[in-house]
Scaffold this active site. Structure first.
Site, PDB file in Angstrom:
ATOM      1  N   THR A 178      40.170  35.721  30.844  1.00  0.00           N
ATOM      2  CA  THR A 178      41.355  35.843  31.690  1.00  0.00           C
ATOM      3  C   THR A 178      42.587  35.237  31.036  1.00  0.00           C
ATOM      4  O   THR A 178      42.522  34.194  30.387  1.00  0.00           O
ATOM      5  CB  THR A 178      41.135  35.202  33.077  1.00  0.00           C
TER       6      THR A 178
ATOM      7  N   LYS B 196      43.406  31.619  37.651  1.00  0.00           N
ATOM      8  CA  LYS B 196      41.974  31.934  37.597  1.00  0.00           C
ATOM      9  C   LYS B 196      41.268  31.037  36.597  1.00  0.00           C
ATOM     10  O   LYS B 196      40.175  30.542  36.862  1.00  0.00           O
ATOM     11  CB  LYS B 196      41.772  33.383  37.127  1.00  0.00           C
TER      12      LYS B 196
ATOM     13  N   ASP C  50      36.604  39.723  37.689  1.00  0.00           N
ATOM     14  CA  ASP C  50      37.496  40.691  38.321  1.00  0.00           C
ATOM     15  C   ASP C  50      37.330  40.571  39.826  1.00  0.00           C
ATOM     16  O   ASP C  50      36.205  40.496  40.337  1.00  0.00           O
ATOM     17  CB  ASP C  50      37.225  42.130  37.846  1.00  0.00           C
TER      18      ASP C  50
ATOM     19  N   TYR D  99      46.552  35.996  47.072  1.00  0.00           N
ATOM     20  CA  TYR D  99      46.566  36.258  48.514  1.00  0.00           C
ATOM     21  C   TYR D  99      46.097  35.059  49.337  1.00  0.00           C
ATOM     22  O   TYR D  99      45.937  35.175  50.555  1.00  0.00           O
ATOM     23  CB  TYR D  99      45.670  37.463  48.823  1.00  0.00           C
TER      24      TYR D  99
ATOM     25  N   HIS E 269      34.594  33.394  47.130  1.00  0.00           N
ATOM     26  CA  HIS E 269      34.022  34.463  46.302  1.00  0.00           C
ATOM     27  C   HIS E 269      33.760  33.982  44.877  1.00  0.00           C
ATOM     28  O   HIS E 269      32.695  34.153  44.328  1.00  0.00           O
ATOM     29  CB  HIS E 269      35.010  35.643  46.316  1.00  0.00           C
ATOM     30  N   ARG E 270      34.783  33.326  44.257  1.00  0.00           N
ATOM     31  CA  ARG E 270      34.668  32.913  42.854  1.00  0.00           C
ATOM     32  C   ARG E 270      33.678  31.765  42.710  1.00  0.00           C
ATOM     33  O   ARG E 270      32.896  31.725  41.758  1.00  0.00           O
ATOM     34  CB  ARG E 270      36.054  32.533  42.304  1.00  0.00           C
TER      35      ARG E 270
HETATM   36  P1  IMP Z   1      42.233  40.633  38.731  1.00  0.00           P
HETATM   37  O1  IMP Z   1      40.881  40.131  39.038  1.00  0.00           O
HETATM   38  O2  IMP Z   1      42.830  39.993  37.510  1.00  0.00           O
HETATM   39  O3  IMP Z   1      42.321  42.111  38.743  1.00  0.00           O
HETATM   40  O4  IMP Z   1      43.190  40.070  39.867  1.00  0.00           O
HETATM   41  C1  IMP Z   1      43.131  40.429  41.176  1.00  0.00           C
HETATM   42  C2  IMP Z   1      44.286  39.867  41.961  1.00  0.00           C
HETATM   43  O5  IMP Z   1      43.691  39.387  43.148  1.00  0.00           O
HETATM   44  C3  IMP Z   1      45.033  38.671  41.361  1.00  0.00           C
HETATM   45  O6  IMP Z   1      46.193  39.034  40.701  1.00  0.00           O
HETATM   46  C4  IMP Z   1      45.417  37.888  42.594  1.00  0.00           C
HETATM   47  O7  IMP Z   1      46.592  38.390  43.161  1.00  0.00           O
HETATM   48  C5  IMP Z   1      44.278  38.193  43.520  1.00  0.00           C
HETATM   49  N1  IMP Z   1      43.267  37.156  43.491  1.00  0.00           N
HETATM   50  C6  IMP Z   1      42.246  36.981  42.605  1.00  0.00           C
HETATM   51  N2  IMP Z   1      41.531  35.918  42.919  1.00  0.00           N
HETATM   52  C7  IMP Z   1      42.101  35.390  44.030  1.00  0.00           C
HETATM   53  C8  IMP Z   1      41.804  34.252  44.821  1.00  0.00           C
HETATM   54  O8  IMP Z   1      40.868  33.480  44.578  1.00  0.00           O
HETATM   55  N3  IMP Z   1      42.614  34.059  45.878  1.00  0.00           N
HETATM   56  C9  IMP Z   1      43.657  34.884  46.180  1.00  0.00           C
HETATM   57  N4  IMP Z   1      43.974  35.928  45.460  1.00  0.00           N
HETATM   58  C10 IMP Z   1      43.201  36.185  44.386  1.00  0.00           C
END
Ligand code: IMP
Length: 211
Positions: A17, A22, A78, A165, A192-193
């Site tokens: 990332t 993240k 992701d 979010y 989730h993470r």
């Molecule tokens: P990606 O996984 O890089 O495609 O990102 C997904 C998008 O979801 C990110 O840019 C954030 O806006 C949002 N996001 C990812 N993880 C979280 C989280 O733990 N909390 C809130 N928003 C998240």
């Protein structure tokens, strides 16, 4: 597969990332789970286009690119926010919901506007975060896990913590605060993470291929 993340021999993983928020969470959660030493994403690796239509596919694109570029096992995440009243959107498009280059605030504003305009407005605003985390080894083997947390989308943003979010996500397992109002360790305990990464760490302890 034989074990690799043995006590005293951490598995070295490069993070795919480029998102600092993240990366910080991955460090906190995997640091607490143990067995892994994390390297930052090298600045000279080009951006990876997230062209997959599932979280798993996008996690794989990022993990493959970083393990190929560095010759080191790579960990990628992701994530999508799935909102029932919006047919599962923004989902896999969560990072660019309000367009390419959208800020977190732009995406939250679009989400609240879409919910206000949706036929189900005034309803329960059910949603969930879903994350796929994947470790890809340079020889092509991979280990991945998914983590989910259910909740609702708040009417207005609240809280200064977290990212993305978080100011509008109220987890079912909490006390009514948004993710952005929780301390980081409170968020990670149910997020989730947190779930995906703890399951990944456990899987790596049990089944990671030797390197
Ligand atoms: P990606 O996984 O890089 O495609 O990102 C997904 C998008 O979801 C990110 O840019 C954030 O806006 C949002 N996001 C990812 N993880 C979280 C989280 O733990 N909390 C809130 N928003 C998240």
């Amino acid at each position: 597969m034989s074990g690799v993340a043995q006590p005293g021999m951490p598995l070295v993983l490069v993070m795919a990332t480029a998102n600092h928020d993240k990366a910080a969470e991955i460090r906190q959660i995997l640091g607490a789970a143990g067995g892994v030493r994390l390297l930052p994403r090298p600045a000279d690796v080009p951006d990876v286009e997230e062209t997959g239509d599932t979280l798993e596919a996008n996690a794989r694109l990022k993990a493959v690119a970083l393990s190929a570029a560095t010759g080191t096992p790579a960990v990628a995440d992701d994530t999508g926010l799935e909102v029932d009243a919006l047919g599962g959107a923004p989902g896999v498009r969560s990072s660019r919901y309000a367009g390419e280059g959208a800020t977190y605030a732009d995406n939250v504003a679009k989400l609240l506007a879409e919910l206000d305009a949706s036929p189900g407005r005034g309803g329960p605003r059910r949603a969930r975060f879903r994350t796929v985390v994947m470790v890809r080894f340079p020889d092509g083997r991979e280990v991945w896990r998914e983590g989910v947390v259910a909740g609702t989308v708040a009417e207005t943003p609240r809280g200064e913590g977290g990212f993305g979010y978080d100011p509008v996500f109220v987890p079912d397992e909490g006390d009514g605060r948004t993710f952005a109002e929780l301390r980081p360790e409170e968020k990670h305990a149910i997020s989730h993470r947190g779930r995906a990464l703890r399951a990944l760490a456990e899987a790596l302890r049990r089944e990671a291929p030797s390197t």
